[in-house]
Write an enzyme that holds these catalytic residues in place. Sequence first.
Site, PDB file in Angstrom:
ATOM      1  N   CYS A 212      -7.358  -0.764   1.555  1.00  0.00           N
ATOM      2  CA  CYS A 212      -6.316  -1.281   2.435  1.00  0.00           C
ATOM      3  C   CYS A 212      -6.932  -1.463   3.824  1.00  0.00           C
ATOM      4  CB  CYS A 212      -5.147  -0.306   2.497  1.00  0.00           C
ATOM      5  SG  CYS A 212      -3.898  -0.757   3.725  1.00  0.00           S
TER       6      CYS A 212
ATOM      7  N   CYS B 278       0.510   3.153   3.523  1.00  0.00           N
ATOM      8  CA  CYS B 278       1.008   2.684   4.816  1.00  0.00           C
ATOM      9  C   CYS B 278       2.032   1.558   4.737  1.00  0.00           C
ATOM     10  CB  CYS B 278      -0.159   2.237   5.689  1.00  0.00           C
ATOM     11  SG  CYS B 278      -0.992   0.746   5.094  1.00  0.00           S
TER      12      CYS B 278
ATOM     13  N   CYS C 141      -8.672  -5.240  -9.568  1.00  0.00           N
ATOM     14  CA  CYS C 141      -8.231  -4.224 -10.521  1.00  0.00           C
ATOM     15  C   CYS C 141      -7.780  -3.014  -9.690  1.00  0.00           C
ATOM     16  CB  CYS C 141      -9.407  -3.886 -11.423  1.00  0.00           C
ATOM     17  SG  CYS C 141      -9.006  -2.906 -12.849  1.00  0.00           S
TER      18      CYS C 141
ATOM     19  N   CYS D 136      -4.964   1.239   6.494  1.00  0.00           N
ATOM     20  CA  CYS D 136      -5.166   2.697   6.434  1.00  0.00           C
ATOM     21  C   CYS D 136      -6.478   3.111   5.782  1.00  0.00           C
ATOM     22  CB  CYS D 136      -3.988   3.369   5.738  1.00  0.00           C
ATOM     23  SG  CYS D 136      -3.879   3.092   3.964  1.00  0.00           S
TER      24      CYS D 136
ATOM     25  N   CYS E 132       0.846  -1.188   0.000  1.00  0.00           N
ATOM     26  CA  CYS E 132       0.000   0.000   0.000  1.00  0.00           C
ATOM     27  C   CYS E 132       0.884   1.242   0.000  1.00  0.00           C
ATOM     28  CB  CYS E 132      -0.898  -0.006   1.239  1.00  0.00           C
ATOM     29  SG  CYS E 132      -1.908   1.486   1.394  1.00  0.00           S
TER      30      CYS E 132
END
Length: 136
Positions: A98, A52, A121, A101, A49
């Site tokens: 995510c 984070c 996607c 976060c 991510c």
Amino acid sequence: MAVQKITRTEEEWRRLLTPEQYRILREHGTEPAFTGAYWNHKEPGIYRCAGCGLPLFSSEAKYDSGTGWPSFYAPIDPTHVETSDDYSLGMHRIEVHCAACGGHLGHVFPDGPPPTGLRYCINSAALVFEPADQAP
């Protein structure tokens, strides 16, 4: 094990992210197809991510969906992503976030390859790539 949640103010997010990362991760934006850094990326490694650093997807689960966005058939760990209903374009889609976060990553569709039949996607700007030879 549950993922530890990360909470930041919008000002903190703006300082930590590029304008494009902020637009996608915090404002649920989408990059144009075939423009992101990872849509045609084939190097082995981990996609984390961009907000984070949580490990989200492995290059082993990445495939060419022909859509112009990085596509994966499964996350590294199912607890690392969360989903929600998205009706923003007048149709129902499943948005992917995510789990740490809450950043918007993209969407998941039921038209992927085996073994899951799913297509995550994901926007390139929501990801940071860690090459396999640099993993801890």
